[in-house]
Design a protein around this motif. Structure first.
Motif, PDB file in Angstrom:
ATOM      1  N   PHE A 137       6.391   1.092 -10.253  1.00 45.70           N
ATOM      2  CA  PHE A 137       5.833  -0.252 -10.328  1.00 45.70           C
ATOM      3  C   PHE A 137       6.013  -0.955  -8.987  1.00 45.70           C
ATOM      4  CE2 PHE A 137       5.732  -4.769 -11.255  1.00 45.70           C
ATOM      5  CZ  PHE A 137       4.685  -4.876 -12.158  1.00 45.70           C
ATOM      6  N   VAL A 138       4.899  -1.406  -8.388  1.00 43.28           N
ATOM      7  CA  VAL A 138       4.945  -2.032  -7.069  1.00 43.28           C
ATOM      8  C   VAL A 138       4.065  -3.278  -7.042  1.00 43.28           C
ATOM      9  CG1 VAL A 138       5.288   0.217  -5.971  1.00 43.28           C
ATOM     10  CG2 VAL A 138       2.996  -0.770  -6.061  1.00 43.28           C
ATOM     11  N   ILE A 139       4.357  -4.124  -6.077  1.00 45.05           N
ATOM     12  CA  ILE A 139       3.477  -5.232  -5.698  1.00 45.05           C
ATOM     13  C   ILE A 139       3.091  -4.979  -4.245  1.00 45.05           C
ATOM     14  CG2 ILE A 139       3.218  -7.728  -5.481  1.00 45.05           C
ATOM     15  CD1 ILE A 139       5.738  -7.920  -7.336  1.00 45.05           C
ATOM     16  N   PHE A 140       1.794  -4.945  -3.968  1.00 50.36           N
ATOM     17  CA  PHE A 140       1.330  -4.565  -2.636  1.00 50.36           C
ATOM     18  C   PHE A 140       0.210  -5.505  -2.208  1.00 50.36           C
ATOM     19  CE2 PHE A 140      -1.180  -1.911   0.327  1.00 50.36           C
ATOM     20  CZ  PHE A 140      -0.181  -1.524   1.207  1.00 50.36           C
ATOM     21  N   MET A 141       0.376  -6.121  -1.045  1.00 52.96           N
ATOM     22  CA  MET A 141      -0.682  -6.931  -0.459  1.00 52.96           C
ATOM     23  C   MET A 141      -0.895  -6.507   0.990  1.00 52.96           C
ATOM     24  SD  MET A 141       1.381 -10.601  -0.284  1.00 52.96           S
ATOM     25  CE  MET A 141       0.169 -11.545   0.657  1.00 52.96           C
ATOM     26  N   ALA A 142      -2.143  -6.467   1.411  1.00 51.82           N
ATOM     27  CA  ALA A 142      -2.449  -5.964   2.757  1.00 51.82           C
ATOM     28  C   ALA A 142      -3.651  -6.705   3.332  1.00 51.82           C
ATOM     29  CB  ALA A 142      -2.706  -4.465   2.722  1.00 51.82           C
ATOM     30  N   HIS A 143      -3.736  -6.687   4.662  1.00 55.58           N
ATOM     31  CA  HIS A 143      -4.756  -7.456   5.382  1.00 55.58           C
ATOM     32  C   HIS A 143      -5.117  -6.721   6.661  1.00 55.58           C
ATOM     33  CE1 HIS A 143      -6.151 -10.660   8.150  1.00 55.58           C
ATOM     34  NE2 HIS A 143      -6.475 -11.357   7.074  1.00 55.58           N
TER      35      HIS A 143
ATOM     36  N   LEU B 261      -5.521   1.526  -0.988  1.00 53.84           N
ATOM     37  CA  LEU B 261      -5.100   1.518   0.417  1.00 53.84           C
ATOM     38  C   LEU B 261      -6.035   2.398   1.242  1.00 53.84           C
ATOM     39  CD1 LEU B 261      -3.253   0.819   2.728  1.00 53.84           C
ATOM     40  CD2 LEU B 261      -1.597   2.504   1.891  1.00 53.84           C
ATOM     41  N   GLU B 262      -6.426   3.535   0.692  1.00 50.14           N
ATOM     42  CA  GLU B 262      -7.386   4.404   1.384  1.00 50.14           C
ATOM     43  C   GLU B 262      -8.719   3.679   1.569  1.00 50.14           C
ATOM     44  OE1 GLU B 262      -8.825   7.756   3.313  1.00 50.14           O
ATOM     45  OE2 GLU B 262      -6.771   7.369   2.641  1.00 50.14           O
ATOM     46  N   ALA B 263      -9.145   2.934   0.550  1.00 52.08           N
ATOM     47  CA  ALA B 263     -10.392   2.184   0.649  1.00 52.08           C
ATOM     48  C   ALA B 263     -10.289   1.065   1.681  1.00 52.08           C
ATOM     49  CB  ALA B 263     -10.770   1.611  -0.714  1.00 52.08           C
ATOM     50  N   LEU B 264      -9.094   0.461   1.813  1.00 50.12           N
ATOM     51  CA  LEU B 264      -8.888  -0.563   2.839  1.00 50.12           C
ATOM     52  C   LEU B 264      -9.062   0.037   4.221  1.00 50.12           C
ATOM     53  CD1 LEU B 264      -7.980  -3.437   3.712  1.00 50.12           C
ATOM     54  CD2 LEU B 264      -5.627  -2.595   3.637  1.00 50.12           C
ATOM     55  N   LEU B 265      -8.488   1.208   4.435  1.00 42.35           N
ATOM     56  CA  LEU B 265      -8.620   1.880   5.730  1.00 42.35           C
ATOM     57  C   LEU B 265     -10.095   2.143   6.049  1.00 42.35           C
ATOM     58  CD1 LEU B 265      -6.444   4.813   7.041  1.00 42.35           C
ATOM     59  CD2 LEU B 265      -8.912   4.838   7.312  1.00 42.35           C
ATOM     60  N   LYS B 266     -10.816   2.715   5.095  1.00 46.04           N
ATOM     61  CA  LYS B 266     -12.227   3.063   5.326  1.00 46.04           C
ATOM     62  C   LYS B 266     -13.092   1.811   5.481  1.00 46.04           C
ATOM     63  CE  LYS B 266     -11.966   7.513   2.950  1.00 46.04           C
ATOM     64  NZ  LYS B 266     -12.376   8.302   1.754  1.00 46.04           N
ATOM     65  N   SER B 267     -12.777   0.770   4.694  1.00 43.05           N
ATOM     66  CA  SER B 267     -13.530  -0.482   4.797  1.00 43.05           C
ATOM     67  C   SER B 267     -13.356  -1.134   6.155  1.00 43.05           C
ATOM     68  CB  SER B 267     -13.054  -1.462   3.713  1.00 43.05           C
ATOM     69  OG  SER B 267     -13.347  -0.988   2.428  1.00 43.05           O
ATOM     70  N   SER B 268     -12.172  -0.948   6.734  1.00 40.85           N
ATOM     71  CA  SER B 268     -11.862  -1.565   8.028  1.00 40.85           C
ATOM     72  C   SER B 268     -12.442  -0.781   9.194  1.00 40.85           C
ATOM     73  CB  SER B 268     -10.341  -1.681   8.186  1.00 40.85           C
ATOM     74  OG  SER B 268      -9.792  -2.400   7.109  1.00 40.85           O
ATOM     75  N   GLU B 269     -12.591   0.517   8.996  1.00 41.45           N
ATOM     76  CA  GLU B 269     -13.152   1.359  10.055  1.00 41.45           C
ATOM     77  C   GLU B 269     -14.667   1.260  10.105  1.00 41.45           C
ATOM     78  OE1 GLU B 269     -12.339   5.762  11.946  1.00 41.45           O
ATOM     79  OE2 GLU B 269     -11.977   5.454   9.802  1.00 41.45           O
ATOM     80  N   HIS B 270     -15.288   1.138   8.949  1.00 42.13           N
ATOM     81  CA  HIS B 270     -16.757   0.985   8.924  1.00 42.13           C
ATOM     82  C   HIS B 270     -17.139   0.105   7.735  1.00 42.13           C
ATOM     83  CE1 HIS B 270     -20.973   1.785   9.637  1.00 42.13           C
ATOM     84  NE2 HIS B 270     -21.102   2.007   8.333  1.00 42.13           N
ATOM     85  N   ASP B 271     -17.511  -1.120   8.034  1.00 44.20           N
ATOM     86  CA  ASP B 271     -17.862  -2.093   7.014  1.00 44.20           C
ATOM     87  C   ASP B 271     -19.369  -2.360   7.078  1.00 44.20           C
ATOM     88  OD1 ASP B 271     -18.308  -4.331   5.453  1.00 44.20           O
ATOM     89  OD2 ASP B 271     -16.446  -5.313   6.028  1.00 44.20           O
TER      90      ASP B 271
END
Length: 265
Positions: free
Chosen positions: A80-86, A18-28
């Motif tokens: 145990f979780v299932i997590f999807m994000a966009h 999730l942290e990597a998603l945030l950083k990827s979205s801020e600067h790709d």
């Protein structure tokens, strides 16, 4: 074009994603190299399934401007979780809350599903294939139309049904058809279906190829599929998903297990 994440397993192992998603979205850097800007800022959302409840969140804010909610979601990634994000960088459809993903659908066949998509589909062609009303879908994204098509024609959560329907949708792909779909029926069976596909024309450009790839990691206690940019913001030893690959995942939250089947699609 967007950044996507699907992860199943130990929530603490998913927090860095999730942290990597945030950083990827801020600067790709891959988006920037294509001269399309560096951010995925047109809204973000996630679906969390944990301990017998579902949390579905969507916001018009960019993920990197919504850090309070990111922190709240991070704290729930335990057990145990299932997590999807966009995170969205709009290419089709209006920039509004309606078009923020993941989308949720309830079918008339006894199952519900949530779906997200990165890429460009021929929206007009998909509407015609599904005999859908173009006026009703005027401001909708191609990704939403994909979900509406599935809601109308998908027969169930079994692998064969999913494979056939996504093969039908594949013919409308203009660039990428990277998708994640999470499904649950009235027997409480849970499945995930992931597709990784880019057209030959799109993949022939090196910058497009590196931007559009999906990566995956499979361990004893976690399975994840993510957009390519995550490799810049994570120490996880990802492998590249081969173009034209689909994953069908059977998920058993009560016993904290998952089974993965990889196939060509």
């Amino acid at each position: 074009m967007c950044r996507i994440l699907l992860a199943v397993g130990d929530g603490k192992r998913i927090r860095p994603l999730l942290e990597a998603l945030l950083k990827s979205s801020e600067h790709d850097p891959y988006k920037l190299a294509r001269k399309k800007g560096s951010q995925h800022k047109d809204g973000w959302g996630y679906l969390l399934l944990k301990d017998g409840y579902i949390e579905h969140y969507r916001s018009e804010s960019a993920i990197f401007e919504d850090k309070k909610k990111v922190k709240e979601a991070m704290e729930k990634l335990d057990g145990f979780v299932i997590f999807m994000a966009h995170t969205r960088a709009a290419s089709q459809g209006e920039k509004n809350l309606f078009n923020v993903q993941p989308f949720g659908f309830s079918t008339r066949r006894g199952f519900i599903f949530w779906t997200l998509h990165n890429g460009d589909l021929n929206k007009k062609q998909l509407i015609e294939m599904g005999d859908l009303n173009p006026e009703e879908l005027k401001g909708a994204s191609d990704s939403y139309v994909m979900g509406a098509y599935l809601c109308r024609f998908l027969e169930g959560i079994e692998k064969e049904y999913l494979l056939n329907r996504f093969k039908e949708i594949k013919v409308t792909a203009r660039s990428l058809m990277n998708t994640v779909t999470l499904l649950m029926n009235n027997k409480k069976e849970i499945r995930a279906f992931i597709t990784a596909y880019m057209t030959d024309v799109y993949a022939s450009d090196t910058l497009n190829y590196y931007y559009g790839r999906l990566l995956y990691f499979e361990g004893a206690d976690v399975f994840a599929v993510v957009s390519s940019t995550f490799e810049h913001y994570s120490y996880i030893p990802f492998e590249e998903v081969e173009n034209g690959t689909a994953f069908y995942v059977k998920i058993y939250p009560k016993t904290e297990r998952f089974e993965i089947e990889e196939m060509k699609f």
